[in-house]
Write a protein that holds these residues in place. Structure first.
Motif, PDB file in Angstrom:
ATOM      1  N   THR A  63       0.846  -1.200   0.000  1.00  0.00           N
ATOM      2  CA  THR A  63       0.000   0.000   0.000  1.00  0.00           C
ATOM      3  C   THR A  63       0.881   1.250   0.000  1.00  0.00           C
ATOM      4  O   THR A  63       1.733   1.420   0.884  1.00  0.00           O
ATOM      5  N   LEU A  64       0.674   2.126  -0.986  1.00  0.00           N
ATOM      6  CA  LEU A  64       1.446   3.356  -1.084  1.00  0.00           C
ATOM      7  C   LEU A  64       0.995   4.359  -0.037  1.00  0.00           C
ATOM      8  O   LEU A  64      -0.127   4.286   0.490  1.00  0.00           O
ATOM      9  N   ASN A  65       1.877   5.273   0.270  1.00  0.00           N
ATOM     10  CA  ASN A  65       1.557   6.292   1.271  1.00  0.00           C
ATOM     11  C   ASN A  65       0.530   7.293   0.766  1.00  0.00           C
ATOM     12  O   ASN A  65      -0.297   7.781   1.540  1.00  0.00           O
ATOM     13  N   ASN A  66       0.583   7.653  -0.514  1.00  0.00           N
ATOM     14  CA  ASN A  66      -0.355   8.632  -1.060  1.00  0.00           C
ATOM     15  C   ASN A  66      -1.585   7.918  -1.613  1.00  0.00           C
ATOM     16  O   ASN A  66      -1.472   6.948  -2.364  1.00  0.00           O
ATOM     17  N   ASN A  67      -2.784   8.394  -1.255  1.00  0.00           N
ATOM     18  CA  ASN A  67      -4.033   7.819  -1.720  1.00  0.00           C
ATOM     19  C   ASN A  67      -4.501   8.511  -2.989  1.00  0.00           C
ATOM     20  O   ASN A  67      -4.065   9.615  -3.330  1.00  0.00           O
ATOM     21  N   PHE A  68      -5.411   7.873  -3.662  1.00  0.00           N
ATOM     22  CA  PHE A  68      -5.979   8.402  -4.901  1.00  0.00           C
ATOM     23  C   PHE A  68      -7.346   8.979  -4.574  1.00  0.00           C
ATOM     24  O   PHE A  68      -8.172   8.332  -3.928  1.00  0.00           O
ATOM     25  N   SER A  69      -7.599  10.202  -5.018  1.00  0.00           N
ATOM     26  CA  SER A  69      -8.833  10.899  -4.693  1.00  0.00           C
ATOM     27  C   SER A  69      -9.801  10.789  -5.860  1.00  0.00           C
ATOM     28  O   SER A  69      -9.470  11.151  -6.999  1.00  0.00           O
TER      29      SER A  69
END
Length: 297
Positions: free
Chosen positions: A15-21
Motif C-alpha cells: 500500500t502506497l503512502n499517497n491515496n488516490f482521490s
C-alpha cells in the motif's frame, strides 16, 4: 532482500503512502499482481528485478532457478523435528482399537523410520488401557485381602479367586467373537465380573467349610456344597444374564457402545459359572486334602 521485497510486493500487496482521490473519496493505492496472475505459477517468470549495478531490469530467472514443489503452508515441528498432524474419522465398522492397530501396522510396514505419537482421544484411549490394567490388579488384590478377613486364612480366598481368570478370558473371548472393542464399558464389565464370579466361589467354599466343622470329609463337604449351592449360583447367573440381555439387543445409537458391556457380562458369567462349578470343587478337594488340619477355625 531485493528478491524478498519483489515477491512480497507482487504477491502480498504493498500500500502506497499517497491515496488516490475520486470525487472527494480517498482510495488507497495497492501495488500487486492481479488475481489471475497470482493463481498462475508461470507469473513468477514474468517478474523483473532491477540490478543496482547496471540500473536495468532483469527477469528473476536470471538470478534463481524456479521449480514447482508441493509444500505445506505452515510447517509444524515436534521436539525440534518437522511433523504433520493427521486427523481421521472412523467408519461404521471401525473402533478406536481397530484404528490404532491399523495405524501401527501401516507405520511399521511403510514408514518404519518415522516417529509418531497419538494425540487427543487416541492418547486418552491408550492411557486408559494402562490405567485399566492397574485398576484391575488393584481390584484383585483388594478382593483377595477382603476375603482373607472373611475366611480368616489365605488358602480359601485363593481357591475362590482361581475362577476369575476363566471368567475374564471368557468375557474377552466373547467380546472378540461378537466383533466388539475394548472401551470404557467393556472394561467396566470385566471389572464387574470379578465381584460376580467370586460370589459363586464364596457360596461353595463357605458351605463346604460349615460341613467340615460338622465332621464331614473333604469329599462329602464339597459335594454337599456344590449340590446345595448349585441353584443359587445358577439363579444369580441367569438374573444377571437376563438383565444384560435387553442392552445387548438394543439397536439405538446411544446403546451401540454399551452393547460391549452386556456382551462381556453375558459371556463372562456363563463361562465363569461353568468353571466355578468345576474348578472350585476340584481345587478345594486337592488343597484341603494336602492340609494337615482342613477343618477351618
Amino acid at each position: 532482500s531485493d528478491l524478498k521485497n519483489v515477491l512480497a510486493t507482487m504477491y502480498g500487496g504493498y500500500t502506497l503512502n499517497n491515496n488516490f482521490s475520486i470525487q472527494g473519496l480517498s482510495v488507497p493505492v495497492v501495488v500487486g499482481l492481479d488475481k489471475a496472475s497470482m493463481q498462475d505459477p508461470n507469473s513468477l517468470e514474468k517478474l523483473q528485478i532491477k540490478s543496482p549495478l547496471q540500473n536495468r531490469y532483469y527477469p528473476l530467472s536470471q538470478f534463481v532457478s524456479l521449480s514447482m514443489v508441493a509444500k505445506p503452508i505452515q510447517i509444524s515441528t515436534f521436539q525440534g523435528q518437522p511433523s504433520v498432524m493427521i486427523h481421521a474419522n472412523f467408519s461404521k465398522s471401525y473402533s478406536m482399537s481397530n484404528a490404532i492397530q491399523f495405524v501401527n501396522h501401516m507405520m511399521a510396514t511403510h514408514a518404519p523410520s518415522l516417529q509418531f505419537q497419538y494425540q487427543d482421544n487416541a492418547r486418552e484411549y491408550l492411557m486408559g488401557n494402562h490405567q485399566t490394567l492397574l485398576i484391575l490388579c488393584l481390584g484383585l488384590i483388594c478382593i483377595y485381602f477382603l476375603l482373607t478377613v472373611v475366611f480368616n486364612n489365605l488358602v480359601d480366598p485363593l481357591i475362590i479367586m482361581l475362577t476369575v481368570p476363566f471368567s475374564v478370558v471368557g468375557g474377552a473371548f466373547t467380546l472378540h467373537m461378537m466383533g466388539g472393542s475394548l472401551n470404557v464399558y467393556s472394561t467396566l464389565a470385566l471389572i464387574t465380573l470379578i465381584g460376580l464370579i467370586t460370589k459363586h466361589g464364596v457360596l461353595i467354599v463357605q458351605f463346604a467349610n460349615n460341613e467340615l466343622r460338622k465332621g464331614a470329609t473333604v469329599r462329602q463337604a464339597i459335594l454337599e456344597a456344590t449340590h446345595h449351592r448349585f441353584r443359587p449360583i445358577v439363579m444369580t447367573t441367569l438374573a444377571m444374564t437376563l438383565g444384560a440381555l435387553p442392552l445387548a439387543l438394543s439397536q439405538g445409537v446411544m446403546y451401540v457402545a454399551r452393547q460391549d458391556l452386556s456382551i462381556v457380562l453375558i459371556g463372562g458369567l456363563l463361562i465363569g459359572t461353568v468353571f466355578s462349578l468345576i474348578v472350585v470343587p476340584l481345587m478345594y478337594t486337592l488343597i484341603k486334602k494336602m492340609e494337615k488340619n482342613p477343618v477351618p477355625h
